[in-house]
Motif scaffolding. Structure first.
Motif, PDB file in Angstrom:
ATOM      1  N   ALA A 238     -23.768 -35.584   4.196  1.00 16.16           N
ATOM      2  CA  ALA A 238     -24.929 -35.042   4.910  1.00 16.16           C
ATOM      3  C   ALA A 238     -24.984 -33.522   4.810  1.00 16.16           C
ATOM      4  N   SER A 239     -23.813 -32.876   4.754  1.00 19.99           N
ATOM      5  CA  SER A 239     -23.790 -31.412   4.663  1.00 19.99           C
ATOM      6  C   SER A 239     -24.398 -30.935   3.344  1.00 19.99           C
ATOM      7  N   ILE A 240     -24.324 -31.783   2.330  1.00 18.97           N
ATOM      8  CA  ILE A 240     -24.899 -31.443   1.024  1.00 18.97           C
ATOM      9  C   ILE A 240     -26.391 -31.778   0.982  1.00 18.97           C
ATOM     10  N   LEU A 241     -26.733 -32.930   1.517  1.00 21.17           N
ATOM     11  CA  LEU A 241     -28.124 -33.388   1.461  1.00 21.17           C
ATOM     12  C   LEU A 241     -29.026 -32.660   2.454  1.00 21.17           C
ATOM     13  N   PHE A 242     -28.459 -32.286   3.618  1.00 22.34           N
ATOM     14  CA  PHE A 242     -29.261 -31.680   4.677  1.00 22.34           C
ATOM     15  C   PHE A 242     -28.621 -30.371   5.153  1.00 22.34           C
ATOM     16  N   PRO A 243     -28.734 -29.308   4.383  1.00 27.05           N
ATOM     17  CA  PRO A 243     -28.083 -28.037   4.730  1.00 27.05           C
ATOM     18  C   PRO A 243     -28.720 -27.302   5.901  1.00 27.05           C
ATOM     19  N   GLY A 244     -29.905 -27.721   6.299  1.00 21.51           N
ATOM     20  CA  GLY A 244     -30.567 -27.073   7.423  1.00 21.51           C
ATOM     21  C   GLY A 244     -30.949 -25.636   7.118  1.00 21.51           C
ATOM     22  N   THR A 245     -30.598 -24.728   8.021  1.00 20.55           N
ATOM     23  CA  THR A 245     -30.973 -23.321   7.859  1.00 20.55           C
ATOM     24  C   THR A 245     -29.980 -22.547   6.995  1.00 20.55           C
ATOM     25  N   HIS A 246     -28.903 -23.205   6.564  1.00 13.00           N
ATOM     26  CA  HIS A 246     -27.879 -22.536   5.764  1.00 13.00           C
ATOM     27  C   HIS A 246     -28.060 -22.844   4.276  1.00 13.00           C
ATOM     28  N   SER A 247     -27.395 -22.067   3.439  1.00  4.68           N
ATOM     29  CA  SER A 247     -27.405 -22.384   2.017  1.00  4.68           C
ATOM     30  C   SER A 247     -26.644 -23.687   1.823  1.00  4.68           C
ATOM     31  N   ARG A 248     -26.935 -24.386   0.747  1.00  3.35           N
ATOM     32  CA  ARG A 248     -26.287 -25.681   0.512  1.00  3.35           C
ATOM     33  C   ARG A 248     -24.767 -25.529   0.384  1.00  3.35           C
ATOM     34  N   PHE A 249     -24.335 -24.445  -0.255  1.00  2.00           N
ATOM     35  CA  PHE A 249     -22.898 -24.239  -0.435  1.00  2.00           C
ATOM     36  C   PHE A 249     -22.211 -23.934   0.893  1.00  2.00           C
ATOM     37  N   THR A 250     -22.851 -23.110   1.713  1.00  2.00           N
ATOM     38  CA  THR A 250     -22.286 -22.785   3.029  1.00  2.00           C
ATOM     39  C   THR A 250     -22.195 -24.038   3.894  1.00  2.00           C
ATOM     40  N   SER A 251     -23.256 -24.845   3.859  1.00  2.00           N
ATOM     41  CA  SER A 251     -23.264 -26.092   4.617  1.00  2.00           C
ATOM     42  C   SER A 251     -22.179 -27.039   4.116  1.00  2.00           C
ATOM     43  N   PHE A 252     -22.014 -27.085   2.788  1.00  2.00           N
ATOM     44  CA  PHE A 252     -20.973 -27.940   2.194  1.00  2.00           C
ATOM     45  C   PHE A 252     -19.584 -27.509   2.656  1.00  2.00           C
ATOM     46  N   LYS A 253     -19.318 -26.218   2.655  1.00  2.00           N
ATOM     47  CA  LYS A 253     -18.010 -25.722   3.089  1.00  2.00           C
ATOM     48  C   LYS A 253     -17.743 -26.102   4.541  1.00  2.00           C
ATOM     49  N   HIS A 254     -18.774 -25.979   5.359  1.00  2.00           N
ATOM     50  CA  HIS A 254     -18.628 -26.342   6.770  1.00  2.00           C
ATOM     51  C   HIS A 254     -18.388 -27.842   6.924  1.00  2.00           C
ATOM     52  N   GLY A 255     -19.150 -28.652   6.168  1.00  2.00           N
ATOM     53  CA  GLY A 255     -18.977 -30.104   6.237  1.00  2.00           C
ATOM     54  C   GLY A 255     -17.610 -30.532   5.743  1.00  2.00           C
ATOM     55  N   ALA A 256     -17.117 -29.884   4.678  1.00  2.00           N
ATOM     56  CA  ALA A 256     -15.804 -30.214   4.134  1.00  2.00           C
ATOM     57  C   ALA A 256     -14.705 -29.861   5.129  1.00  2.00           C
ATOM     58  N   LYS A 257     -14.814 -28.697   5.747  1.00  2.00           N
ATOM     59  CA  LYS A 257     -13.818 -28.265   6.726  1.00  2.00           C
ATOM     60  C   LYS A 257     -13.785 -29.216   7.920  1.00  2.00           C
ATOM     61  N   THR A 258     -14.967 -29.595   8.394  1.00  2.61           N
ATOM     62  CA  THR A 258     -15.054 -30.517   9.531  1.00  2.61           C
ATOM     63  C   THR A 258     -14.482 -31.877   9.161  1.00  2.61           C
ATOM     64  N   GLY A 259     -14.857 -32.385   7.982  1.00  2.00           N
ATOM     65  CA  GLY A 259     -14.384 -33.687   7.541  1.00  2.00           C
ATOM     66  C   GLY A 259     -12.881 -33.728   7.363  1.00  2.00           C
ATOM     67  N   ILE A 260     -12.309 -32.655   6.814  1.00  2.00           N
ATOM     68  CA  ILE A 260     -10.857 -32.604   6.619  1.00  2.00           C
ATOM     69  C   ILE A 260     -10.130 -32.678   7.957  1.00  2.00           C
ATOM     70  N   LYS A 261     -10.648 -32.010   8.947  1.00  2.00           N
ATOM     71  CA  LYS A 261     -10.035 -32.061  10.275  1.00  2.00           C
ATOM     72  C   LYS A 261     -10.064 -33.482  10.835  1.00  2.00           C
ATOM     73  N   ILE A 262     -11.179 -34.171  10.633  1.00  2.00           N
ATOM     74  CA  ILE A 262     -11.293 -35.541  11.122  1.00  2.00           C
ATOM     75  C   ILE A 262     -10.300 -36.448  10.401  1.00  2.00           C
ATOM     76  N   VAL A 263     -10.210 -36.303   9.082  1.00  2.00           N
ATOM     77  CA  VAL A 263      -9.286 -37.126   8.296  1.00  2.00           C
ATOM     78  C   VAL A 263      -7.842 -36.874   8.731  1.00  2.00           C
ATOM     79  N   ILE A 264      -7.475 -35.617   8.908  1.00  2.00           N
ATOM     80  CA  ILE A 264      -6.115 -35.287   9.342  1.00  2.00           C
ATOM     81  C   ILE A 264      -5.815 -35.906  10.703  1.00  2.00           C
TER      82      ILE A 264
END
Length: 327
Positions: A238-264
């Motif tokens: 979703a962070s890639i498909l729906f970046p909202g007000t952020h750039s797609r790359f910035t949104s991706f980095k945020h989504g990846a960081k959040t997802g990694i925390k959940i997985v851990i």
């Protein structure tokens, strides 16, 4: 005030606050808390006068992110590791709870498909699990121990092998979320079809409850953790498909960081599930029914509480903490 005028009047303030929250650009907790209260006032106003507006969803998400930032700046819990599982993960799970619900809906749907497929096609289970595994299970059923497969190998060998495999599946489910979440859905599909058809196979052979007592001793945490990891993959997509007000790359980095925390956060549950499968499940048919059922209920209850109930309690507590901060 008309909704358009309301949005126009507050848009710059919200975007500024969102940028500050996203980049952690606050001088002190009081500043963040003060601006947060303004945001909550705007949210309450929108809920009252524009109950069906999309702006409510936006403000809710922004408020949830602010919760995390405020709590991080508190000096009460200096143990970073404890704070991670005690506070940070629950707040993340609350903010992204819709993805957890979606993951469970997908899990239920695909598992049901597995059950229906096995019920309508006598060869379906063999096509999924393979002839060798099915024949071995039939022999175990004939011998009076449907889940005897879990007795194979040593305790430690089973524990290590199973745990590593489950960690691998969960991590892959998350990483494949980079393909817009489709890779994650595929991993869920593959595992849920297998689970549904396998359980129906035992039902068809009149040993369903015997299989439940064995499989779900470790399966409650193991499968629940995989669903949570799948939710992390959906967040990444979703962070890639729906970046909202952020750039797609910035949104991706945020989504990846959040997802990694959940997985851990799922790792302790995955390790414990592996321990149960390696050391406890093999004795499921010999132990009293009350003990095996008790283990299932306790393990399912613990992981359900942590991911589905505890996030709401932490968020509620944080809301209460905001009152003295801005007083």
């Amino acid at each position: 005030m008309r909704e358009v005028a309301f949005i126009k009047q507050n848009k710059e303030k919200w975007l500024s606050f969102e940028t500050a929250v996203f980049n952690n650009d606050f001088k002190n907790p009081d500043e963040l808390a003060s601006q947060y209260i303004q945001l909550i006032n705007d949210l309450s106003y929108a809920q009252t006068y524009y109950p069906k507006s999309k702006v409510i969803t936006y403000l809710n998400q922004l408020a949830a992110k602010a919760f995390q930032k405020i709590y991080k700046t508190k000096r009460e819990d200096r143990n970073r590791i404890v704070a991670f599982w005690k506070t940070e993960v629950p707040l993340i799970m609350y903010q992204y709870r819709k993805f957890v619900y979606i993951a469970f809906i997908i899990f239920t749907l695909f598992t049901t498909i597995g059950v229906i497929s096995a019920a309508n096609d006598g060869e379906f289970v063999r096509s999924i699990l393979g002839d060798e595994y099915v024949n071995m299970t039939l022999e175990n059923i004939e011998a009076g121990n449907p889940v005897a497969v879990y007795k194979s190998g040593s305790n430690w060998g089973s524990f290590i092998g199973i745990t590593v495999n489950n960690l691998r599946v969960g991590i892959i489910a998350f990483i494949l979320g980079v393909f817009g979440g489709l890779g994650t859905v595929y991993i869920l599909f593959k595992n849920c079809i297998m689970l549904g058809s396998f359980q129906y196979f035992f039902y068809e052979k009149n040993v369903f409850w015997e299989s439940v007592r064995g499989i779900w001793i470790h399966g409650s945490m193991e499968i629940f953790a995989i669903v949570i990891e799948a939710a992390a993959g959906l967040i990444l997509g979703a962070s890639i498909l729906f970046p909202g007000t952020h750039s797609r790359f910035t949104s991706f980095k945020h989504g990846a960081k959040t997802g990694i925390k959940i997985v851990i956060s799922t790792f302790p549950f995955t390790f414990f599930a592996g321990f149960l499968e390696g050391f406890i499940t093999r004795y499921s048919q010999e132990m009293p029914k009350m003990i095996s059922v008790g283990i299932i209920l306790v393990t399912l209850g613990c992981i359900s509480y942590y991911y589905l109930i505890y996030p709401f309690l932490v968020t509620k507590k944080l809301k209460e903490k905001l009152i003295p901060i801005v007083a």
